[in-house]
Write an enzyme that holds these catalytic residues in place. Structure first.
Site, PDB file in Angstrom:
ATOM      1  N   ARG A 162     104.463 -22.012  53.131  1.00 58.99           N
ATOM      2  CA  ARG A 162     104.289 -20.683  52.554  1.00 58.99           C
ATOM      3  C   ARG A 162     103.316 -20.836  51.396  1.00 58.99           C
ATOM      4  O   ARG A 162     103.347 -21.862  50.690  1.00 58.99           O
ATOM      5  CB  ARG A 162     105.617 -20.125  52.011  1.00 58.99           C
ATOM      6  CG  ARG A 162     106.586 -19.635  53.061  1.00 58.99           C
ATOM      7  CD  ARG A 162     106.182 -18.290  53.643  1.00 58.99           C
ATOM      8  NE  ARG A 162     107.132 -17.785  54.625  1.00 58.99           N
ATOM      9  CZ  ARG A 162     107.066 -17.988  55.932  1.00 58.99           C
ATOM     10  NH1 ARG A 162     106.088 -18.715  56.452  1.00 58.99           N
ATOM     11  NH2 ARG A 162     107.960 -17.478  56.761  1.00 58.99           N
ATOM     12  N   GLU A 199      99.214 -12.915  50.774  1.00 63.86           N
ATOM     13  CA  GLU A 199      98.685 -12.700  52.115  1.00 63.86           C
ATOM     14  C   GLU A 199      98.560 -11.215  52.363  1.00 63.86           C
ATOM     15  O   GLU A 199      99.472 -10.476  51.991  1.00 63.86           O
ATOM     16  CB  GLU A 199      99.613 -13.317  53.169  1.00 63.86           C
ATOM     17  CG  GLU A 199      99.593 -14.821  53.142  1.00 63.86           C
ATOM     18  CD  GLU A 199     100.486 -15.467  54.197  1.00 63.86           C
ATOM     19  OE1 GLU A 199     100.964 -14.755  55.103  1.00 63.86           O
ATOM     20  OE2 GLU A 199     100.704 -16.670  54.099  1.00 63.86           O
ATOM     21  N   HIS A 259      97.779 -17.068  58.798  1.00 60.81           N
ATOM     22  CA  HIS A 259      99.207 -17.293  59.081  1.00 60.81           C
ATOM     23  C   HIS A 259      99.415 -17.281  60.603  1.00 60.81           C
ATOM     24  O   HIS A 259     100.266 -16.557  61.130  1.00 60.81           O
ATOM     25  CB  HIS A 259     100.070 -16.208  58.407  1.00 60.81           C
ATOM     26  CG  HIS A 259     101.482 -16.679  58.162  1.00 60.81           C
ATOM     27  ND1 HIS A 259     102.196 -16.386  57.025  1.00 60.81           N
ATOM     28  CD2 HIS A 259     102.316 -17.422  58.929  1.00 60.81           C
ATOM     29  CE1 HIS A 259     103.404 -16.932  57.104  1.00 60.81           C
ATOM     30  NE2 HIS A 259     103.499 -17.566  58.248  1.00 60.81           N
TER      31      HIS A 259
HETATM   32  P1  NAD Z   1     113.342 -26.228  59.109  1.00 58.45           P
HETATM   33  O1  NAD Z   1     114.471 -25.554  58.443  1.00 58.45           O
HETATM   34  O2  NAD Z   1     113.508 -26.749  60.494  1.00 58.45           O
HETATM   35  O3  NAD Z   1     112.835 -27.455  58.213  1.00 58.45           O
HETATM   36  C1  NAD Z   1     112.617 -27.411  56.851  1.00 58.45           C
HETATM   37  C2  NAD Z   1     112.849 -28.802  56.304  1.00 58.45           C
HETATM   38  O4  NAD Z   1     112.412 -28.870  54.952  1.00 58.45           O
HETATM   39  C3  NAD Z   1     114.310 -29.216  56.324  1.00 58.45           C
HETATM   40  O5  NAD Z   1     114.410 -30.487  56.933  1.00 58.45           O
HETATM   41  C4  NAD Z   1     114.673 -29.286  54.852  1.00 58.45           C
HETATM   42  O6  NAD Z   1     115.667 -30.257  54.592  1.00 58.45           O
HETATM   43  C5  NAD Z   1     113.348 -29.663  54.252  1.00 58.45           C
HETATM   44  N1  NAD Z   1     113.240 -29.437  52.817  1.00 58.45           N
HETATM   45  C6  NAD Z   1     113.686 -28.379  52.094  1.00 58.45           C
HETATM   46  N2  NAD Z   1     113.356 -28.544  50.797  1.00 58.45           N
HETATM   47  C7  NAD Z   1     112.674 -29.714  50.706  1.00 58.45           C
HETATM   48  C8  NAD Z   1     112.064 -30.422  49.649  1.00 58.45           C
HETATM   49  N3  NAD Z   1     112.091 -29.966  48.394  1.00 58.45           N
HETATM   50  N4  NAD Z   1     111.433 -31.580  49.927  1.00 58.45           N
HETATM   51  C9  NAD Z   1     111.404 -32.064  51.186  1.00 58.45           C
HETATM   52  N5  NAD Z   1     111.987 -31.444  52.228  1.00 58.45           N
HETATM   53  C10 NAD Z   1     112.605 -30.289  51.998  1.00 58.45           C
HETATM   54  O7  NAD Z   1     112.153 -25.188  59.067  1.00 58.45           O
HETATM   55  P2  NAD Z   1     110.777 -25.265  59.853  1.00 58.45           P
HETATM   56  O8  NAD Z   1     110.880 -24.507  61.132  1.00 58.45           O
HETATM   57  O9  NAD Z   1     110.317 -26.675  59.876  1.00 58.45           O
HETATM   58  O10 NAD Z   1     109.852 -24.386  58.903  1.00 58.45           O
HETATM   59  C11 NAD Z   1     109.652 -24.783  57.554  1.00 58.45           C
HETATM   60  C12 NAD Z   1     108.997 -23.639  56.803  1.00 58.45           C
HETATM   61  O11 NAD Z   1     107.681 -23.483  57.277  1.00 58.45           O
HETATM   62  C13 NAD Z   1     109.686 -22.302  57.071  1.00 58.45           C
HETATM   63  O12 NAD Z   1     110.711 -22.059  56.137  1.00 58.45           O
HETATM   64  C14 NAD Z   1     108.557 -21.314  56.932  1.00 58.45           C
HETATM   65  O13 NAD Z   1     108.473 -20.855  55.609  1.00 58.45           O
HETATM   66  C15 NAD Z   1     107.321 -22.118  57.264  1.00 58.45           C
HETATM   67  N6  NAD Z   1     106.799 -21.779  58.587  1.00 58.45           N
HETATM   68  C16 NAD Z   1     105.514 -21.349  58.668  1.00 58.45           C
HETATM   69  C17 NAD Z   1     104.987 -21.038  59.904  1.00 58.45           C
HETATM   70  C18 NAD Z   1     103.555 -20.580  60.023  1.00 58.45           C
HETATM   71  O14 NAD Z   1     103.249 -19.771  60.873  1.00 58.45           O
HETATM   72  N7  NAD Z   1     102.663 -21.086  59.193  1.00 58.45           N
HETATM   73  C19 NAD Z   1     105.768 -21.149  61.076  1.00 58.45           C
HETATM   74  C20 NAD Z   1     107.058 -21.612  60.961  1.00 58.45           C
HETATM   75  C21 NAD Z   1     107.563 -21.946  59.709  1.00 58.45           C
END
Ligand code: NAD
Length: 323
Positions: A241, A270, A289
């Protein structure tokens, strides 16, 4: 099954509501499913007048959040994306409304897109594309290209996205480091660092990829000091994000060439404003995005909602439950 599902018109930001309706009808054949009326032309920024909703909805599938969700007698809200940072988790918890997200389905599209960003920088493809638009035949010195094989990528956050990236980077022969909160090993990740050691983790990486959720602990996680810890020939990739990185510090680092470039799929705000300096930088790739885009997306979301509708009936705990 008699669950009633409303599809909020904001889902149009990523999928036509009628397409999701059709996929959900296949996934949950007994449910009553309707697209909520966004008024006017509806569309991606539509809001719904709660008076038009009635009190018969059990579930809303939505991209965006609206205040009326709290008082509509909903049992459950499904967010059609992985991040749920706009949703008021405490208020939902107080009201006993379950919140689920679409995490778990973006590993392949985002993983492939991140590989694309890295390949593009390694081989200068983004610059040739710009040259092509100008009809210019402009080979760069070979010394400006490199292969991903043998280069190091540091993936910050090893959930669905992070693992999808790590697996693909490993397949190309990259050395993969990861930042995660627990020390347990993760497939395809050679070295793991705790978030406290983030600067050490990025110190010898050619690419740093941000893949964490946005929350109070991760807002501004990647700022001036972390950027300064990156090597000068390294690239930042943000698919998490926008606010996870300090965007003005990123601009400063790019201007001062303390990093080599950046691929930003997410920005703050955004859409990225027209006057942002990032648009004009040759070593920056901005995508709107879009890294998770995948034609199979509606089907995958419908699978999650369908499975959870079944669980709602049987009283089992929901998959992908945030609250
Ligand atoms: P997820 O919940 O599967 O994984 C997130 C991971 O981050 C978890 O393993 C969590 O333990 C870890 N985490 C949280 N805080 C942390 C920190 N301070 N340091 C290290 N690790 C940490 O989620 P995901 O599907 O992998 O998505 C992650 C994020 O990416 C979403 O929350 C969303 O905001 C973003 N996202 C963006 C897009 C895009 O289109 N660009 C698509 C999907 C997700």
């Amino acid at each position: 099954m008699s669950v009633t599902i409303g599809i909020h018109p904001s889902v149009a930001r990523i999928v036509p509501p009628e397409r999701l309706e059709s996929e959900l009808s296949d996934a949950v054949p007994d449910a009553a499913i309707r697209v909520l009326d966004g008024g006017g032309d509806g569309g991606r920024d539509a809001t719904v007048d709660p008076a038009s909703v009635g009190d018969s909805l059990d579930v809303v599938a939505s991209f965006g959040y609206e205040e009326w969700f709290l008082d509509a007698g909903l049992e459950w809200i499904h967010v059609v994306r992985a991040g749920h940072d706009e949703f008021p988790v405490d208020a939902l918890r107080e009201r006993g409304i379950a919140l689920t997200n679409s995490s778990g389905i973006h590993g392949a599209p985002v993983g492939e897109t991140v590989l694309g960003y890295m390949l593009q920088f390694a081989h200068g493809l983004h610059r040739y594309r710009t040259d092509q638009a100008d009809r210019e035949w402009n080979p760069r010195p070979w010394s400006e290209s490199f292969t991903l094989e043998g280069e190091r990528v540091c993936v910050v956050g090893l959930g669905t996205l992070g693992r999808g990236i790590a697996r693909r980077a490993d397949a190309l022969g990259m050395s993969v480091a990861g930042v995660r909160r627990t020390p347990a090993p993760v497939d395809h990740v050679e070295e793991r660092y705790s978030p406290e050691n983030l600067r050490e983790a990025v110190a010898d990486a050619r690419f740093v990829v941000l893949a964490v959720p946005l929350n109070p602990a991760t807002e501004g996680l990647f700022g001036a000091e972390e950027l300064a810890a990156m090597p000068e020939d390294a690239y930042l990739v943000n698919v998490a994000r926008g606010p996870v990185a300090d965007q003005s510090a990123v601009v400063d680092a790019l201007r001062s060439e303390s990093i080599a470039g950046a691929a930003l799929d997410v920005t703050d705000p955004e859409p990225l404003p027209e006057d942002s300096p990032l648009w004009g930088m040759e070593n920056v790739v901005v995508t709107p995005h879009a890294s998770a885009a995948d034609e199979a997306f509606p089907e995958r979301v419908a699978d999650i909602v369908g499975e959870n509708a079944r669980r709602l009936e049987t009283g089992e705990s929901l998959a992908n439950q945030v609250v």
